[in-house]
Motif scaffolding. Structure first.
Motif, PDB file in Angstrom:
ATOM      1  N   SER A  62     -15.245 -16.444   6.371  1.00 30.76           N
ATOM      2  CA  SER A  62     -14.100 -15.535   6.466  1.00 30.76           C
ATOM      3  C   SER A  62     -14.390 -14.340   5.569  1.00 30.76           C
ATOM      4  O   SER A  62     -14.729 -14.518   4.400  1.00 30.76           O
ATOM      5  N   VAL A  95      -8.383 -21.446   8.378  1.00 32.38           N
ATOM      6  CA  VAL A  95      -9.492 -21.878   9.241  1.00 32.38           C
ATOM      7  C   VAL A  95      -9.715 -23.377   9.065  1.00 32.38           C
ATOM      8  O   VAL A  95      -9.811 -24.130  10.039  1.00 32.38           O
ATOM      9  N   SER A 109       0.835  -1.221   0.000  1.00 29.92           N
ATOM     10  CA  SER A 109       0.000   0.000   0.000  1.00 29.92           C
ATOM     11  C   SER A 109       0.858   1.254   0.000  1.00 29.92           C
ATOM     12  O   SER A 109       0.413   2.301  -0.447  1.00 29.92           O
ATOM     13  N   CYS A 164       1.522 -15.031  -1.885  1.00 33.54           N
ATOM     14  CA  CYS A 164       0.247 -15.715  -1.616  1.00 33.54           C
ATOM     15  C   CYS A 164       0.270 -17.128  -2.167  1.00 33.54           C
ATOM     16  O   CYS A 164      -0.158 -18.077  -1.505  1.00 33.54           O
ATOM     17  N   LEU A 208     -10.731 -19.285  17.511  1.00 35.14           N
ATOM     18  CA  LEU A 208     -11.517 -20.335  16.857  1.00 35.14           C
ATOM     19  C   LEU A 208     -11.228 -21.679  17.510  1.00 35.14           C
ATOM     20  O   LEU A 208     -12.139 -22.455  17.826  1.00 35.14           O
ATOM     21  N   GLY A 243     -12.207 -12.130  10.092  1.00 34.82           N
ATOM     22  CA  GLY A 243     -11.734 -11.448   8.896  1.00 34.82           C
ATOM     23  C   GLY A 243     -11.690  -9.946   9.070  1.00 34.82           C
ATOM     24  O   GLY A 243     -12.470  -9.366   9.824  1.00 34.82           O
ATOM     25  N   PRO A 257      -6.894 -16.828   4.570  1.00 38.20           N
ATOM     26  CA  PRO A 257      -7.542 -17.019   5.878  1.00 38.20           C
ATOM     27  C   PRO A 257      -8.513 -18.202   5.873  1.00 38.20           C
ATOM     28  O   PRO A 257      -8.588 -18.946   6.840  1.00 38.20           O
ATOM     29  N   ARG A 270     -11.193 -13.063  16.496  1.00 34.96           N
ATOM     30  CA  ARG A 270     -10.172 -12.138  15.994  1.00 34.96           C
ATOM     31  C   ARG A 270      -9.027 -12.925  15.360  1.00 34.96           C
ATOM     32  O   ARG A 270      -8.326 -12.433  14.482  1.00 34.96           O
ATOM     33  N   ASN A 271      -8.828 -14.155  15.811  1.00 39.37           N
ATOM     34  CA  ASN A 271      -7.725 -14.968  15.274  1.00 39.37           C
ATOM     35  C   ASN A 271      -8.051 -16.453  15.402  1.00 39.37           C
ATOM     36  O   ASN A 271      -9.127 -16.816  15.878  1.00 39.37           O
ATOM     37  N   GLY A 299     -17.798 -11.586  -3.901  1.00 38.37           N
ATOM     38  CA  GLY A 299     -16.992 -10.369  -3.986  1.00 38.37           C
ATOM     39  C   GLY A 299     -15.727 -10.423  -3.159  1.00 38.37           C
ATOM     40  O   GLY A 299     -14.871  -9.540  -3.260  1.00 38.37           O
ATOM     41  N   ASP A 300     -15.543 -11.463  -2.364  1.00 36.60           N
ATOM     42  CA  ASP A 300     -14.349 -11.604  -1.513  1.00 36.60           C
ATOM     43  C   ASP A 300     -13.518 -12.761  -2.060  1.00 36.60           C
ATOM     44  O   ASP A 300     -13.887 -13.923  -1.891  1.00 36.60           O
ATOM     45  N   HIS A 332     -13.191  -8.762   2.537  1.00 33.06           N
ATOM     46  CA  HIS A 332     -13.577  -7.641   1.676  1.00 33.06           C
ATOM     47  C   HIS A 332     -15.088  -7.631   1.491  1.00 33.06           C
ATOM     48  O   HIS A 332     -15.676  -8.676   1.207  1.00 33.06           O
ATOM     49  N   GLU A 357       3.573  -9.624  -3.797  1.00 33.74           N
ATOM     50  CA  GLU A 357       2.457  -9.997  -2.922  1.00 33.74           C
ATOM     51  C   GLU A 357       1.775 -11.259  -3.440  1.00 33.74           C
ATOM     52  O   GLU A 357       1.546 -12.211  -2.693  1.00 33.74           O
ATOM     53  N   ARG A 358       1.517 -11.282  -4.758  1.00 34.73           N
ATOM     54  CA  ARG A 358       0.788 -12.432  -5.317  1.00 34.73           C
ATOM     55  C   ARG A 358       1.622 -13.697  -5.242  1.00 34.73           C
ATOM     56  O   ARG A 358       1.135 -14.757  -4.914  1.00 34.73           O
ATOM     57  N   TYR A 410     -10.398 -13.617  -1.276  1.00 38.07           N
ATOM     58  CA  TYR A 410      -9.264 -14.014  -0.427  1.00 38.07           C
ATOM     59  C   TYR A 410      -9.304 -15.513  -0.146  1.00 38.07           C
ATOM     60  O   TYR A 410     -10.350 -16.059   0.162  1.00 38.07           O
ATOM     61  N   GLN A 411      -8.124 -16.158  -0.249  1.00 40.61           N
ATOM     62  CA  GLN A 411      -8.085 -17.613  -0.065  1.00 40.61           C
ATOM     63  C   GLN A 411      -7.360 -18.031   1.209  1.00 40.61           C
ATOM     64  O   GLN A 411      -7.665 -19.066   1.794  1.00 40.61           O
TER      65      GLN A 411
END
Ligand code: B12
Length: 285
Positions: A222, A184, A130, A143, A276, A253, A180, A271-272, A174-175, A225, A139-140, A177-178
């Motif tokens: 999760s 879980v 950012s 990931c 869980l 998330g 998190p 929160r983490n 729309g989210d 976004h 970043e990718r 992200y893989q």
């Protein structure tokens, strides 16, 4: 790193007799496959899982294709986090795997490794992205490496013959992200749940269909976004509409800020992964 290990190799690596290894394989203590010729073979990850669970010392890690230091480096978690972050940014997959397995072999709790090493490393990469200090490809690529490592850990976390229960989940529409979500699932598998990850970007009506059809005892969501908070809440309330079987909803998330969480009373927000782990222990089984 060797993908598969022979009983002879493992015997040399941990300095025990080959016959002991073969006995553990046949007893099912180590996940074992047979070659066409009937020879025993073990996935490296299964061997590491066995060593961790039974606290065997890896005397000669190089026999398994691991760095001679594997399992020797007793990482302080925040130093491991910085080294993991730097290796991710550099795209050094071997180094990230080395750190992760060192921590794993040192029997750090999985939630600690994910909450205090992997997640903060990715958070910091996001910060650097950012403010232009890290490129998008870094970043990718990071990931992709994380997803492969999480998948390797998943392959060593077999579902027990009598699972604690069924846990199902994913991320909403729309989210995309893989990571998190994969974390879980891994934590719940480690706890003995039979897990079904539905993946990322699912409309709420199909999440609801999965829930009603498969009746899990635990359903996770999760959320990293949210495009439209109102549409999200409408979908969430549809997902959590009363059903004729007991189910607990666990959420987490970065996109689930406090004001929004107050409008999601049906869920236990975590929160983490440590949180869980604590609530999932109270369920099933
Ligand atoms: C990688 C990444 C992406 C990748 C994801 C790739 C993939 N395959 O997953 C992609 C390219 C998709 C992406 C896209 C975007 N990204 Co992005 N992304 C990141 C980054 C760097 C890492 C995300 C990650 O995996 N973190 C690691 C996970 C494990 O951490 P976590 O989410 O906090 O999860 C922990 C807890 O929250 C909890 N938890 C999480 N979920 C759950 C669920 C349950 C059930 C439980 C119990 C616990 C739990 O446990 C986890 C472990 O401790 C973050 C930086 C960051 N701060 O995370 C930015 C970040 C989240 N992205 C950001 C942005 C802005 C975007 C985009 C909007 C950019 C754009 N304009 O297109 C898009 C939106 C995409 C979309 N529609 O979903 C911003 C969000 C800022 C904000 N405040 O909203 C961040 C913070 C970067 C930044 N510093 O600005 N991103």
């Amino acid at each position: 790193m060797k993908a598969q290990v022979t009983p002879k190799q493992l015997a040399r690596a941990i300095q025990v007799s080959e016959s002991s290894i073969k006995r553990w394989c046949d007893q099912g203590s180590i996940m074992t496959v047979r070659t066409a010729g009937g020879h025993r073979r073990m996935a490296l990850a299964a061997v590491l899982h066995f060593l961790r669970e039974n606290r065997y010392e890896l005397v000669r890690p190089e026999v398994l294709g691991l760095p001679a230091t594997a399992g020797r480096t007793s990482w302080v978690l925040d130093r491991a986090q910085a080294a993991f972050r730097d290796a991710l940014l550099a795209g050094d997959e071997d180094q990230t795997r080395r750190i992760l397995f060192d921590l794993y072999l040192a029997s750090h709790h999985l939630t600690k490794i994910l909450d205090e090493v992997v997640a903060p490393a990715l958070h910091e990469i996001g910060e650097r992205w950012s403010c232009g200090e890290a490129a998008v490809y870094q970043e990718r690529r990071g990931c992709e490496i994380c997803l492969r490592l999480l998948h390797e850990l998943r392959t060593v976390t077999p579902v027990p013959s009598v699972p604690r229960g069924l846990a199902m989940g994913g991320t909403p529409e729309g989210d995309v992200y893989q990571i998190p979500n994969a974390m879980v699932e891994l934590v719940l598998r480690m706890q003995g749940w039979d897990t079904v990850s539905l993946g990322s970007g699912l409309p709420f009506d199909t999440l609801r269909a999965g829930l009603s059809t498969h009746r899990p005892q635990l359903f996770w969501l999760s959320v990293s976004h949210i495009r439209d908070e109102q549409a999200f809440l409408t979908g969430w309330n549809e997902l959590c509409a009363p059903v004729a079987f007991p189910v607990m909803f666990a959420t987490g998330g970065q996109a689930l800020r406090e004001p929004l969480r107050r409008q999601m009373p049906q869920a236990s927000f975590c929160r983490n992964l440590k949180e869980l782990d604590a609530i999932a222990q109270t369920l099933g089984g």
